[in-house]
Motif scaffolding. Structure first.
Motif, short mmCIF file in Angstrom:
data_model
loop_
_atom_site.label_atom_id
_atom_site.label_comp_id
_atom_site.label_asym_id
_atom_site.label_seq_id
_atom_site.Cartn_x
_atom_site.Cartn_y
_atom_site.Cartn_z
N THR A 71 23.83 122.19 46.22
CA THR A 71 23.81 123.04 45.06
C THR A 71 23.24 121.50 43.99
N GLN A 72 23.57 120.61 44.53
CA GLN A 72 23.70 118.75 44.13
C GLN A 72 22.49 118.69 44.22
N GLU A 73 21.74 118.83 46.03
CA GLU A 73 20.70 118.91 46.16
C GLU A 73 19.60 119.47 45.97
N ARG A 74 19.53 120.64 44.97
CA ARG A 74 18.54 121.48 44.79
C ARG A 74 18.05 120.43 43.49
N GLY A 75 18.78 120.17 42.91
CA GLY A 75 18.59 119.75 42.01
C GLY A 75 17.99 118.22 41.89
N VAL A 86 17.82 103.69 37.15
CA VAL A 86 19.05 103.57 37.50
C VAL A 86 19.47 104.77 37.48
N ASP A 87 19.05 105.88 36.70
CA ASP A 87 19.41 107.73 37.06
C ASP A 87 19.00 107.54 38.39
N ALA A 92 21.77 108.91 43.51
CA ALA A 92 21.77 108.70 45.24
C ALA A 92 22.74 108.06 45.24
N PHE A 93 23.74 107.30 44.38
CA PHE A 93 25.25 106.87 44.70
C PHE A 93 26.09 107.97 44.98
N ASN A 94 26.27 109.37 44.00
CA ASN A 94 26.86 109.99 43.85
C ASN A 94 26.79 111.12 44.88
N ARG A 95 25.85 111.28 45.50
CA ARG A 95 25.42 112.38 46.58
C ARG A 95 25.66 111.91 47.26
N GLU A 96 25.86 110.19 47.66
CA GLU A 96 26.05 109.71 48.65
C GLU A 96 27.93 109.97 48.92
N GLN A 97 28.13 110.10 48.06
CA GLN A 97 30.17 109.39 47.51
C GLN A 97 30.13 111.05 48.16
#
Length: 158
Positions: A71-75, A86-87, A92-97
């Motif tokens: 779901t997040q990758e679609r966004g 920075v955004d 990218a950091f949140n996705r890696e987590q």
């Protein structure tokens, strides 16, 4: 995260077959003239049930994490207007987590599946390093353990 099912099957001493090569423990069939299951068979069934319950919980957690990532990758495919460096880095950091969490759950699934295989083959509860029994307390805390405390400490030092 330790579930109640992880430890309830292992309250009390763990009874093991004579050696890791003794073969799988099999349950006796119920019926007229059948012998009641032994303590080892009852305990094995209890351990199996706890491990299977834990496996189902982990699989559900993994499915949920993968669905969240998808779901997040679609966004992420359509960047928000006004995203700066920075955004983008934060996303990218949140996705890696999230991916790291999903991978950690997958590893725990593999460990529980391996414990179930060892239970079927009769090697559950025996250290893969030294061949000695794994302490019941360790199995109660970490049912998918394959090494005794001593061998695990040596393994972590390497």
């Amino acid at each position: 995260m330790l579930m109640e099912a992880d430890t309830t099957a292992l309250v009390g001493p763990t009874v093991l077959p004579a050696s890791p090569n003794a073969g799988p423990l099999s349950a006796t069939k119920a019926g007229p003239g059948a012998t009641p299951p032994s303590d080892v068979e009852v305990q094995t069934a209890s351990i199996r049930a706890a491990l299977q319950a834990r496996l189902e919980d982990l699989r559900a957690e993994h499915r949920e994490l993968v669905a969240d990532i998808t779901t997040q990758e679609r966004g992420l495919l359509v960047p928000d207007a006004g995203d700066d460096v920075v955004d983008i880095g934060t996303k990218a950091f949140n996705r890696e987590q999230e991916i790291s969490l999903a991978n950690a759950v997958r590893e725990r699934i593999d460990q529980v599946e391996r414990a179930l295989e060892r239970l079927e083959k009769g090697g559950y509860g025996w250290c893969e390093g030294c061949g000695e029994p794994i302490a019941a307390a360790r199995l109660a805390v970490y049912p998918s353990a394959t090494l005794c405390v001593t061998c695990k400490q040596l393994d972590e030092r390497r």
